[in-house]
Design a protein around this motif. Structure first.
Motif, mmCIF file in Angstrom:
data_model
loop_
_atom_site.group_PDB
_atom_site.id
_atom_site.type_symbol
_atom_site.label_atom_id
_atom_site.label_comp_id
_atom_site.label_asym_id
_atom_site.label_seq_id
_atom_site.Cartn_x
_atom_site.Cartn_y
_atom_site.Cartn_z
ATOM 1 N N ASP A 1 39.262 43.337 48.089
ATOM 2 C CA ASP A 1 40.285 42.306 48.307
ATOM 3 C C ASP A 1 41.506 43.540 47.229
ATOM 4 O OD1 ASP A 1 41.639 39.996 47.632
ATOM 5 O OD2 ASP A 1 40.489 39.761 45.671
ATOM 6 N N ASP B 1 44.235 41.882 40.891
ATOM 7 C CA ASP B 1 42.512 42.295 41.245
ATOM 8 C C ASP B 1 41.557 43.098 40.121
ATOM 9 O OD1 ASP B 1 40.538 40.703 43.305
ATOM 10 O OD2 ASP B 1 40.236 42.381 43.825
ATOM 11 N N HIS C 1 42.907 37.247 39.998
ATOM 12 C CA HIS C 1 41.820 35.720 40.140
ATOM 13 C C HIS C 1 40.373 35.469 39.052
ATOM 14 C CE1 HIS C 1 38.772 36.396 43.464
ATOM 15 N NE2 HIS C 1 39.136 37.735 43.279
ATOM 16 N N HIS C 2 40.979 36.591 38.383
ATOM 17 C CA HIS C 2 39.023 36.944 37.534
ATOM 18 C C HIS C 2 39.365 35.719 35.962
ATOM 19 C CE1 HIS C 2 38.877 40.000 40.244
ATOM 20 N NE2 HIS C 2 37.374 40.063 39.902
ATOM 21 N N THR D 1 42.631 37.204 45.193
ATOM 22 C CA THR D 1 43.909 38.278 44.834
ATOM 23 C C THR D 1 44.642 38.206 46.500
ATOM 24 O OG1 THR D 1 42.914 39.689 42.939
ATOM 25 C CG2 THR D 1 45.187 39.822 43.912
ATOM 26 N N ASP E 1 36.184 38.677 50.093
ATOM 27 C CA ASP E 1 36.382 38.046 49.481
ATOM 28 C C ASP E 1 35.347 36.834 48.802
ATOM 29 O OD1 ASP E 1 36.656 40.062 47.129
ATOM 30 O OD2 ASP E 1 37.922 38.763 45.739
HETATM 31 MN MN MN Z 1 38.563 39.727 44.057
#
Ligand code: MN
Length: 355
Positions: A33, A98, A124-125, A145, A180
């Protein structure tokens, strides 16, 4: 796309226009990713915006992911920290992909923090660090991501008006989304299938990507997998599975980076297992991967017991010796005690946790 992104997207567009050299930074141990998103964005910036780009890697990626990177220009901080710091300083825009904090970028952290260039986040965390990224495109309701970047790029006028998403950018994005989601096994959202469908229609060679991701492993991986499932895997009360690969095991199977990719997911296939923990010895510490299902929070366990964090169901961290445990031999006991304590502590608040 989220409508609040529209004005942020215009700012991103303006930042791209106003920059000449753009650095794309990713997290330590770059995965599909991280690489897919950095490479796709780098290609976009070079081909559509005529910018100079450099992909900034804290350390080297495993060789099975090299097809994603292709001939893209990158620099590895672990191989040459001074050159990497210079590369960061030479950029007038940084895009951080990411990861949610410069703390996740290893040797790149200080150069990134010291850089006066604007820093954009695409990630996307959970919980992005405050006060450093603007604009911050942070969305946990996407698979990856790569998926988030796909929707941002699709909305860019030069792409949306180009009559189809460019395959050269679509392939790294498809590859990163596939790794991912573990090939659509987890973290899949409606937009994930939309992206896959649109990229297939655009001509992305998904069969080729799957072949390179899942049919090119080294034999060593499968020998080690036998040991992992046969000897190393332990099951604890409360639905916890764990395994420790120490230096000796790694040498026995001649393991390289990437050979144990995905091992941590396998015990979740056993009925009743809610959390799986995999430890792999490195220099002075174990790399720890945690996966969970249902209301069991891998991210909480990783942050509480392994100086780490990540996604609710997929997280990671480290276990240091002699700081956390006296020696590598004490790792198993540490995992058993901390897992039992974690399950006990999280049991009463179960109803407050999300699925
Ligand atoms: Mn990721």
């Amino acid at each position: 796309m989220d409508s609040s992104y529209k004005s942020e997207l215009r700012r991103l567009d303006a930042l791209f226009s106003g920059s000449s050299r753009i650095g794309l930074a990713v997290h330590v141990h770059p995965d599909g990713d991280a690489l897919g998103s950095a490479v796709a964005l780098s290609r976009y910036l070079r081909e559509f915006r005529r910018k100079e780009t450099v992909v900034l890697l804290p350390d080297m990626f495993p060789s099975f992911l090299s097809f994603i990177v292709g001939t893209e220009n990158f620099i590895v901080a672990e191989s040459d920290a001074a050159a990497a710091a210079e590369a960061v300083a030479s950029c007038d825009l940084l895009v951080c992909l990411d990861h949610n904090s410069p703390g996740r970028t290893g040797l790149l952290e200080q150069p990134v923090r010291q850089s006066a260039a604007p820093k954009v986040l695409i990630d996307h965390h959970l919980d992005p660090e405050e006060g450093i990224y603007s604009p911050a495109f942070s969305d946990t309701e996407v698979s990856s991501t790569c998926e988030l970047l796909y929707s941002l790029l699709s909305a860019m006028p030069d792409i949306s008006g180009s009559g189809g998403f460019p395959v050269g950018m679509g392939e790294p994005l498809m590859a990163g989304m596939t790794t991912d989601t573990n090939n659509f096994a987890n973290s899949v959202f409606p937009g994930t299938f939309r992206m896959a469908s649109e990229l297939l229609a655009a001509g992305v060679d998904r069969d080729g990507i799957l072949f390179r991701l899942y049919n090119q492993y080294r034999e060593n991986r499968f020998r080690a997998m036998g040991c992992f499932l046969g000897e190393k895997l332990k099951l604890l009360p409360g639905g916890v599975a764990y395994a420790v690969f120490d230096r000796c095991t790694e040498e026995r199977f001649g393991l390289e980076d990437g050979d144990t990719e995905g091992f941590v997911n396998m015990p979740l296939g056993i009925g009743g297992v809610r959390m799986s923990i995999f430890l792999k010895e490195d220099k002075g510490f174990f790399r720890v991967s945690v996966r969970s299902v249902g209301d069991c929070a891998a991210s909480d366990f990783a942050s509480r017991c392994f100086h780490g964090g990540g996604h609710f169901h997929a997280a990671g961290g480290r276990l240091y010796f002699p700081e956390d445990i006296p020696s590598p031999a004490a790792a198993a006991e540490y995992v058993e005690i901390s897992a039992a304590r974690f399950l006990q502590d999280s049991a009463p608040s179960k109803n407050n946790m999300r699925k």
